[in-house]
Design an enzyme around this catalytic site. Sequence first.
Site, mmCIF file in Angstrom:
data_model
loop_
_atom_site.group_PDB
_atom_site.id
_atom_site.type_symbol
_atom_site.label_atom_id
_atom_site.label_comp_id
_atom_site.label_asym_id
_atom_site.label_seq_id
_atom_site.Cartn_x
_atom_site.Cartn_y
_atom_site.Cartn_z
ATOM 1 N N GLY A 1 0.809 -1.220 0.000
ATOM 2 C CA GLY A 1 0.000 0.000 0.000
ATOM 3 C C GLY A 1 0.838 1.265 0.000
ATOM 4 N N ARG B 1 8.440 4.729 1.557
ATOM 5 C CA ARG B 1 9.184 5.227 2.728
ATOM 6 C C ARG B 1 9.798 6.614 2.474
ATOM 7 N NH1 ARG B 1 10.392 -0.689 3.525
ATOM 8 N NH2 ARG B 1 9.625 -1.169 5.611
ATOM 9 N N ASP C 1 13.359 -3.680 -5.526
ATOM 10 C CA ASP C 1 13.755 -4.580 -4.433
ATOM 11 C C ASP C 1 14.467 -5.767 -5.085
ATOM 12 O OD1 ASP C 1 12.208 -3.348 -1.988
ATOM 13 O OD2 ASP C 1 10.859 -3.291 -3.694
ATOM 14 N N HIS D 1 2.339 4.426 -5.191
ATOM 15 C CA HIS D 1 2.889 5.537 -5.972
ATOM 16 C C HIS D 1 3.063 5.085 -7.417
ATOM 17 C CE1 HIS D 1 6.571 3.241 -5.532
ATOM 18 N NE2 HIS D 1 6.477 3.322 -4.217
ATOM 19 N N MET E 1 11.382 5.799 -6.412
ATOM 20 C CA MET E 1 10.128 6.009 -5.678
ATOM 21 C C MET E 1 9.956 4.915 -4.640
ATOM 22 S SD MET E 1 7.333 7.444 -8.210
ATOM 23 C CE MET E 1 7.543 9.092 -8.808
ATOM 24 N N GLN F 1 7.363 -9.667 8.139
ATOM 25 C CA GLN F 1 8.617 -9.289 7.478
ATOM 26 C C GLN F 1 9.280 -8.076 8.123
ATOM 27 O OE1 GLN F 1 6.414 -8.603 3.712
ATOM 28 N NE2 GLN F 1 7.724 -6.823 3.455
ATOM 29 N N GLY G 1 8.860 -5.388 -8.511
ATOM 30 C CA GLY G 1 9.790 -4.357 -8.968
ATOM 31 C C GLY G 1 11.235 -4.786 -8.796
ATOM 32 N N HIS H 1 4.348 1.532 -8.169
ATOM 33 C CA HIS H 1 3.323 0.485 -8.088
ATOM 34 C C HIS H 1 2.408 0.543 -9.320
ATOM 35 C CE1 HIS H 1 4.082 1.263 -3.633
ATOM 36 N NE2 HIS H 1 4.321 -0.028 -3.727
ATOM 37 N N GLN I 1 14.961 -9.086 -3.281
ATOM 38 C CA GLN I 1 13.636 -9.696 -3.085
ATOM 39 C C GLN I 1 13.149 -10.365 -4.372
ATOM 40 O OE1 GLN I 1 10.261 -7.612 -1.031
ATOM 41 N NE2 GLN I 1 9.510 -7.329 -3.105
HETATM 42 P P1 AMP Z 1 6.018 -2.423 -1.578
HETATM 43 O O1 AMP Z 1 4.649 -1.864 -1.480
HETATM 44 O O2 AMP Z 1 7.092 -1.457 -1.218
HETATM 45 O O3 AMP Z 1 6.153 -3.761 -0.902
HETATM 46 O O4 AMP Z 1 6.252 -2.714 -3.126
HETATM 47 C C1 AMP Z 1 5.360 -3.504 -3.849
HETATM 48 C C2 AMP Z 1 5.972 -3.812 -5.192
HETATM 49 O O5 AMP Z 1 6.221 -2.603 -5.904
HETATM 50 C C3 AMP Z 1 7.328 -4.525 -5.073
HETATM 51 O O6 AMP Z 1 7.426 -5.532 -6.057
HETATM 52 C C4 AMP Z 1 8.310 -3.412 -5.312
HETATM 53 O O7 AMP Z 1 9.550 -3.855 -5.819
HETATM 54 C C5 AMP Z 1 7.570 -2.567 -6.324
HETATM 55 N N1 AMP Z 1 8.070 -1.198 -6.322
HETATM 56 C C6 AMP Z 1 8.246 -0.397 -5.235
HETATM 57 N N2 AMP Z 1 8.788 0.783 -5.605
HETATM 58 C C7 AMP Z 1 8.952 0.726 -6.962
HETATM 59 C C8 AMP Z 1 9.468 1.624 -7.939
HETATM 60 N N3 AMP Z 1 9.946 2.829 -7.596
HETATM 61 N N4 AMP Z 1 9.486 1.233 -9.229
HETATM 62 C C9 AMP Z 1 9.005 0.017 -9.590
HETATM 63 N N5 AMP Z 1 8.506 -0.885 -8.711
HETATM 64 C C10 AMP Z 1 8.478 -0.543 -7.407
#
Ligand code: AMP
Length: 286
Positions: free
Chosen positions: A38, A194, A157, A41, A191, A68, A154, A44, A160
Site C-alpha cells: 500500500g 518510505r 527490491d 505511488h 520512488m 517481514q 519491482g 506500483h 527480493q
Molecule cells: P512495496 O509496497 O514497497 O512492498 O512494493 C510492492 C511492489 O512494488 C514490489 O514488487 C516493489 O519492488 C515494487 N516497487 C516499489 N517501488 C517501486 C518503484 N519505484 N518502481 C518500480 N517498482 C516498485
Amino acid sequence: MRENPEKLKIIRKPVSLQKFSKKILSSGKSIGLVPTMGALHRGHASLIEMSAKNNDITIVSIFVNPTQFGANEDFAKYPRRLRADLKLCREAGATIVFAPQPKDMYPLPLSTFVHNPKLETLYCGAYRPIHFAGVLSVVAKLFNIALPTKAYFGEKDFQQLHLIRRMAVDLNFPVNVVGAKTIREKSGLAMSSRNEYMSAEERAAASSIYVGMCEAKRLLRRGETSVVKLKEAVRGIVEWAGGKIQYVEIVNKGDLTPMTGKISKKAVILLACFFGKTRLIDHLEL
Ligand code: AMP
C-alpha cells in the site's frame, strides 16, 4: 494511466479471493497479481498497468505484512491509506484489490516459513534477519490465495525479486514471475512509500544515491574495473551528501554472488543507506 471500465472490487477474506480466482481460471482467463504494502505511488502503478495490459484480471494485494518487519522496524508507522490506494488501482486498470486483515492472513501465528538460507542472510538480510523469510512466506501464501498466472514485482527490491523468482522455480509455483524497471523521481531517487518519512532536505540529499551509482557506471565505461574503487565512488558521493551507508556491494546479476577484484560478468550495484532515520535501498545495473 488507463481507466478500467469495470468497477473495482475489494475482497477482504483469503477464502473469498481463492474461490474467485478458481472461477476465473476455470473460465480460461488469466490472472495477474501485484503484491504491495500500500501507500501506492507511480512505481506500483507501473506494475499494475503492466499486469492489466497482459492479463484478463488484475489483483492488487495491499497488506502490510507483520512477519517481514523486525521488532525495531517501522511496522506501526508504515503509511496506510486505502482510499487513495483504491483510486490509484482503479486508474491503473486493476480489477480486484485484496486487502486482508492480519488476523485473516494469520489466524494462527505462522509456524511454517519459506527460507533461502544462503541468500536471506546476505546484503539486506544481514541487517534484517527475519525479513526475507517473512517476504517469501507471505508471497507463497498470496500465490496460493490469488492463484496468479503472472505475478509482478519491482527490480527496485532487487534481492527480493531474485529470491521470489528462485522460490517459484524451486517450489514449482505455476506462476510466471515478471520483474519491472524501477520508477524514479526526476531527481533520480527511486520512488518508495518510505520516501515520505524524509524531510525535504533529506529527500534532496538522497538523490545522491542515484548520482553515486551513475558515477560508478561512468567510471566503468571509462575503463575502471576495480570493484573496490567503484564501490568507493558510490560510497564517497552518498556520504558527501550526508547519507550513512549500511552496505554497498557489486554483485553478479545472475546469482547475486558478491564480486571482488575486477568486474567480470554482468554486474549490479546493490546498496542500503540511511538519510536521517529513513532506510533506503537501490540498485543499478552496470
Ligand atoms: P512495496 O509496497 O514497497 O512492498 O512494493 C510492492 C511492489 O512494488 C514490489 O514488487 C516493489 O519492488 C515494487 N516497487 C516499489 N517501488 C517501486 C518503484 N519505484 N518502481 C518500480 N517498482 C516498485
